[in-house]
Design a protein around this motif. Structure first.
Motif, PDB file in Angstrom:
ATOM      1  N   SER A  94       0.823  -1.214   0.000  1.00 17.04           N
ATOM      2  CA  SER A  94       0.000   0.000   0.000  1.00 17.04           C
ATOM      3  C   SER A  94       0.854   1.259   0.000  1.00 17.04           C
ATOM      4  N   ALA A  95       0.865   1.943  -1.128  1.00 21.10           N
ATOM      5  CA  ALA A  95       1.647   3.181  -1.228  1.00 21.10           C
ATOM      6  C   ALA A  95       1.081   4.229  -0.273  1.00 21.10           C
ATOM      7  N   GLU A  96      -0.223   4.225  -0.125  1.00 21.39           N
ATOM      8  CA  GLU A  96      -0.863   5.199   0.767  1.00 21.39           C
ATOM      9  C   GLU A  96      -0.404   4.985   2.206  1.00 21.39           C
ATOM     10  N   GLU A  97      -0.335   3.738   2.622  1.00 18.69           N
ATOM     11  CA  GLU A  97       0.059   3.440   3.998  1.00 18.69           C
ATOM     12  C   GLU A  97       1.533   3.761   4.220  1.00 18.69           C
ATOM     13  N   LEU A  98       2.338   3.461   3.201  1.00 24.33           N
ATOM     14  CA  LEU A  98       3.760   3.785   3.270  1.00 24.33           C
ATOM     15  C   LEU A  98       3.937   5.289   3.455  1.00 24.33           C
ATOM     16  N   ALA A  99       3.188   6.055   2.683  1.00 23.46           N
ATOM     17  CA  ALA A  99       3.287   7.520   2.761  1.00 23.46           C
ATOM     18  C   ALA A  99       2.835   8.001   4.142  1.00 23.46           C
ATOM     19  N   ARG A 100       1.771   7.391   4.652  1.00 26.54           N
ATOM     20  CA  ARG A 100       1.253   7.788   5.965  1.00 26.54           C
ATOM     21  C   ARG A 100       2.299   7.479   7.050  1.00 26.54           C
ATOM     22  N   ALA A 101       2.919   6.309   6.931  1.00 26.93           N
ATOM     23  CA  ALA A 101       3.935   5.922   7.911  1.00 26.93           C
ATOM     24  C   ALA A 101       5.158   6.839   7.834  1.00 26.93           C
ATOM     25  N   LYS A 102       5.547   7.187   6.613  1.00 26.55           N
ATOM     26  CA  LYS A 102       6.710   8.070   6.451  1.00 26.55           C
ATOM     27  C   LYS A 102       6.426   9.457   7.031  1.00 26.55           C
ATOM     28  N   ALA A 103       5.222   9.943   6.799  1.00 27.69           N
ATOM     29  CA  ALA A 103       4.864  11.261   7.343  1.00 27.69           C
ATOM     30  C   ALA A 103       4.874  11.225   8.872  1.00 27.69           C
ATOM     31  N   PHE A 104       4.429  10.097   9.412  1.00 28.96           N
ATOM     32  CA  PHE A 104       4.452   9.935  10.869  1.00 28.96           C
ATOM     33  C   PHE A 104       5.901   9.943  11.384  1.00 28.96           C
ATOM     34  N   CYS A 105       6.779   9.190  10.731  1.00 34.24           N
ATOM     35  CA  CYS A 105       8.192   9.133  11.147  1.00 34.24           C
ATOM     36  C   CYS A 105       8.848  10.505  11.027  1.00 34.24           C
ATOM     37  N   ASP A 106       8.467  11.232  10.003  1.00 30.05           N
ATOM     38  CA  ASP A 106       8.961  12.601   9.817  1.00 30.05           C
ATOM     39  C   ASP A 106       8.554  13.469  11.014  1.00 30.05           C
ATOM     40  N   ARG A 107       7.301  13.376  11.421  1.00 26.92           N
ATOM     41  CA  ARG A 107       6.853  14.162  12.590  1.00 26.92           C
ATOM     42  C   ARG A 107       7.588  13.727  13.867  1.00 26.92           C
ATOM     43  N   LEU A 108       7.843  12.427  13.966  1.00 25.41           N
ATOM     44  CA  LEU A 108       8.546  11.920  15.152  1.00 25.41           C
ATOM     45  C   LEU A 108       9.958  12.507  15.248  1.00 25.41           C
ATOM     46  N   ALA A 109      10.656  12.500  14.123  1.00 23.96           N
ATOM     47  CA  ALA A 109      12.026  13.042  14.119  1.00 23.96           C
ATOM     48  C   ALA A 109      12.007  14.519  14.497  1.00 23.96           C
ATOM     49  N   ARG A 110      11.067  15.274  13.938  1.00 26.77           N
ATOM     50  CA  ARG A 110      10.982  16.710  14.247  1.00 26.77           C
ATOM     51  C   ARG A 110      10.612  16.929  15.725  1.00 26.77           C
ATOM     52  N   ARG A 111       9.733  16.065  16.235  1.00 23.83           N
ATOM     53  CA  ARG A 111       9.335  16.178  17.642  1.00 23.83           C
ATOM     54  C   ARG A 111      10.549  15.955  18.549  1.00 23.83           C
ATOM     55  N   ALA A 112      11.340  14.934  18.249  1.00 21.99           N
ATOM     56  CA  ALA A 112      12.520  14.647  19.069  1.00 21.99           C
ATOM     57  C   ALA A 112      13.497  15.825  19.031  1.00 21.99           C
ATOM     58  N   ILE A 113      13.687  16.387  17.860  1.00 23.66           N
ATOM     59  CA  ILE A 113      14.615  17.525  17.734  1.00 23.66           C
ATOM     60  C   ILE A 113      14.093  18.713  18.539  1.00 23.66           C
TER      61      ILE A 113
END
Lengths: 474, 474
Positions: free
Chosen positions: A394-413
């Motif tokens: 699922s490309a949609e799910e992959l994109a959703r997961a990547k966006a989530f990981c992106d937010r996680l990295a920014r949150r940690a920073i």
């Protein structure tokens, strides 16, 4: 010996012939081998090299690097292939140095508690060979990674809270520089104030500054006794507060792992642990018999203060192994939550005082995003991993997961932490490094430019030649 | 605001006027101040700067460095002036940045066990301010050095065997680069795998790569109990073997100091210890009450095995302080052996398995050279200091002592050790670095060239622009 080979139809055929002069039949362009060295995690596209070479000596590595510099070919060192951010992906093709044949223990110095190894040896192979010395190498990133790879990504894992990371456990390195010279970064003294800390410069450089051909590691005494404990908590904050209190009390906890409720559900499914599906801490204590007992007692008292329940303490190897075997298989425990799924694995690390906040926000984000993403954390360091379980089709799910990981990295920073606690930057986290370190990334560029002016060493990793500016084409 | 000052008769007057625009009256060319910042150990000639400036903010440091770059003036950061290898000598004159006014504790994060300070604070000032937090900063190089200076020389000292060196205890730095940009090398996470380890690049760089303006340090829990012990040994080897056995047994000894027979004589003279004049080990143990008792018992048993005698164990602060106060005053104890003399202090560090050999050869060399040179060593790290007691008026004796120190450094390097365990290279040990690290010194040169292309930062330290080749003019 001829330096003038006829020019071949494909430039890589020419390189292959030159490489064969150095390593004989240990250079190949066989498609299966190339694919094996280009495979990566679900969410990173495959990036095979053009040639895979299996050097057996430092002199061979040296000759290969010289050739690559002459031919302006990328050189990517490859260990056990267990990295998570595409750290060894051959993004620009070129020559993959599979270090697997350079896996010897060269010298154990038991009195000095150090060992010199070739980089291709894995941590489990090393510990098997150390068993009779009374010493062990404690860094445990989960996977049976190679020592060279662990050095290059500054790996750590469950025991870093007690024994430090690769940064703290590498004493010296032999490195082949981009110009083919071989250096040793330090002698074997336990400490030194002799000039720049070149050892630490190459630890974590992901093969972008040189190719590591020997690693001298600190070893530690095998503990006389080991005990472990597990405790349930009403919520994440109570678990984190307990970990903080344990560390501040001076208990030299060897491991303290946080598993959230979702991960506990996976572990119950996978390993039949039969534990309540609430946040847990798993502890391990090392020391004399009396001292591990004291550590467990102090920890139990603190856990109880913060609402911990059902504190269980295990001292026999069987009980301990059952618990830690389950912990070591969190990947499978996670996958048990979504049969047929794949795990996108990411990690961040924040100051421990911000950890509860980071976890709570992250769990809210998971809920809102509709993902299944169990958490397991080296909580003593403020470091945690997420296994984002996705349907790889699922490309949609992959994109959703990547966006989530992106937010996680920014949150940690934003919480004064780092976008990568122990996986390196590779190319997976390249966009976050400037957010985390700003102009300091330019210092890395200057160092890279000075040590590898042609950019042949593992190109495309850690940072871009320069960061995108506003107004740049995307 | 004028950028066009009239050109003054002495170029430094022009610099002084420009500096005064930045720091007002906190820039001076007063001869006494210059001399104070140029003084050094007996055997290094004085090297005063041309101007001394007392910055109070990072922005001021930034403006000063920019000015110096524009005017191609050397910039030498200066802490407490306690370094031993001429690390802060203004060899080429220029601007001395006295960091003494930047001595604030900026932020204590008790839960994270870290603190951010300005570099001018000394370790004793810092620990005084931490007293009520339950935490402490353990690195103790003897002198009350500044944290910035300790960072820049990668200092360590008696407690490094347990708590590590500055390399292990600096979490992040704020640094003004040679081009005037300010970077932070890391955020506050306990560990990170985000790119090159810039923190460790600046730790030990002796101010040659940037000027440190903030230091974030790891702190440690104040131990619940401290005990100490002292034990006499028939010879150096028995003492070293005991130290090895204690460490291998897993006892996390907080300090283990070796004092040779000559040093014990000095200590008896100076501190009236009344101990036998044979080699001794001084121990300190940190932990819970039960655990320090266990550590002392294990240690006593091992010491006895190796022929240790008269093991005395002290738990009250008074007894402990008497012992360690004497240890902390080995300089005066040494000087008591030669009233009116001066001490040339040097140190080396070797793998602990080679330590006895190194010490025995060194004592034979001392005897043959006719010097008085007591030894005190951080034996757990294989690190020891020599106080070579000389008559400062005798050029012959100075030359003899220097030749001895030269042989010592070469001996340590030959035994796989380092010419400087914890004093840095400065200019005092510059000739030994290529012997120790070979072509690796060129990597340091490349990094220096990339980060400080004009060579304004603490010039003349650590390495020469290139090493002397055979055939070069001397």
């Amino acid at each position: 010996m001829s330096a003038h080979m006829p020019i071949a139809a494909h430039p890589m055929d020419g390189a292959l012939a030159r490489l064969a002069e150095i390593v004989g039949d240990r250079a190949t362009r066989a498609p299966g081998v190339l694919a094996d060295h280009g495979r990566s995690e679900a969410y990173h596209p495959a990036s095979p090299p053009d040639v895979v070479v299996y050097p057996e000596t430092t002199a061979e590595v040296q000759a290969i690097v010289r050739l690559c510099r002459e031919m302006k070919l990328p050189v990517v060192a490859f260990g056990a292939g267990t990295s998570l951010e595409g750290n060894a992906a051959a993004l620009h093709g070129g020559v993959c140095l599979d270090m697997g044949r350079m896996n010897a223990v060269l010298k154990v110095n038991a009195e000095d508690m150090d060992v010199t190894v070739q980089p291709g040896i894995t941590r489990k192979q090393l510990n098997a060979q150390l068993r009779d010395t009374g010493l062990f190498f404690p860094i445990d990133p989960g996977a049976d990674a190679s020592i060279g790879g662990m050095t290059s990504t500054r790996a750590s894992g469950t025991m870093a809270v007690r024994y430090g990371t690769m940064k703290d456990n590498v004493l010296a390195l032999e490195v082949v520089l981009a110009d083919g010279r071989v250096i040793r970064t330090a002698q074997r003294a336990r400490k030194s104030a002799a000039g720049y800390d070149l050892t630490r410069l190459f630890v974590g450089a992901e093969g972008t500054l040189g190719v590591i051909t020997q690693v001298t590691l600190k070893l530690h005494p095998q503990p006389e006794a080991i005990s472990s404990a597990v405790c349930a908590f009403p919520d994440l904050k109570a678990a984190v507060d307990t970990a903080i209190a344990v560390i501040q009390s001076g208990v030299p906890v060897a491991r303290v792992e946080l598993l959230d409720a979702v991960m506990m559900r996976g572990m119950n499914l996978h390993a039949k642990l039969g534990l309540p599906e609430v946040p847990h801490l798993f502890f391990e204590f090392h020391g004399s018999k009396a001292y591990v007992a004291e550590q467990a007692e102090t920890t139990q008292a603190l856990a109880t203060e913060f609402g911990g329940e059902g504190f269980q303490w295990a001292t026999t190897p069987e009980e301990r192994n059952r618990l830690w075997h389950a912990r070591d298989n969190t990947l499978y425990a996670g996958l048990a939550l979504r049969p047929g799924g794949k795990a996108m694995i990411t990690d961040v690390c924040v100051p421990i005082s911000r950890l509860a906040e980071c976890l709570v926000e992250t769990e809210a984000d998971i809920a809102q995003t509709g993902l299944v993403a169990p958490v397991v954390g080296h909580v003593g360091d403020g470091n945690f991993h997420l296994l984002v379980l996705i349907d790889p089709a699922s490309a949609e799910e992959l994109a959703r997961a990547k966006a989530f990981c992106d937010r996680l990295a920014r949150r940690a920073i934003a919480l004064e932490g780092t976008c990568t606690g122990e996986h390196g930057i590779g190319f997976g986290k390249m966009d976050f490094l400037p957010l985390e370190l700003g102009d300091a990334v330019d210092v890395m560029r200057l160092v890279k430019g000075a040590l590898d002016p042609d950019g042949i060493l593992n190109p495309g990793k850690i940072f871009r030649p320069r960061d995108r500016q506003q107004g740049d084409a995307p």
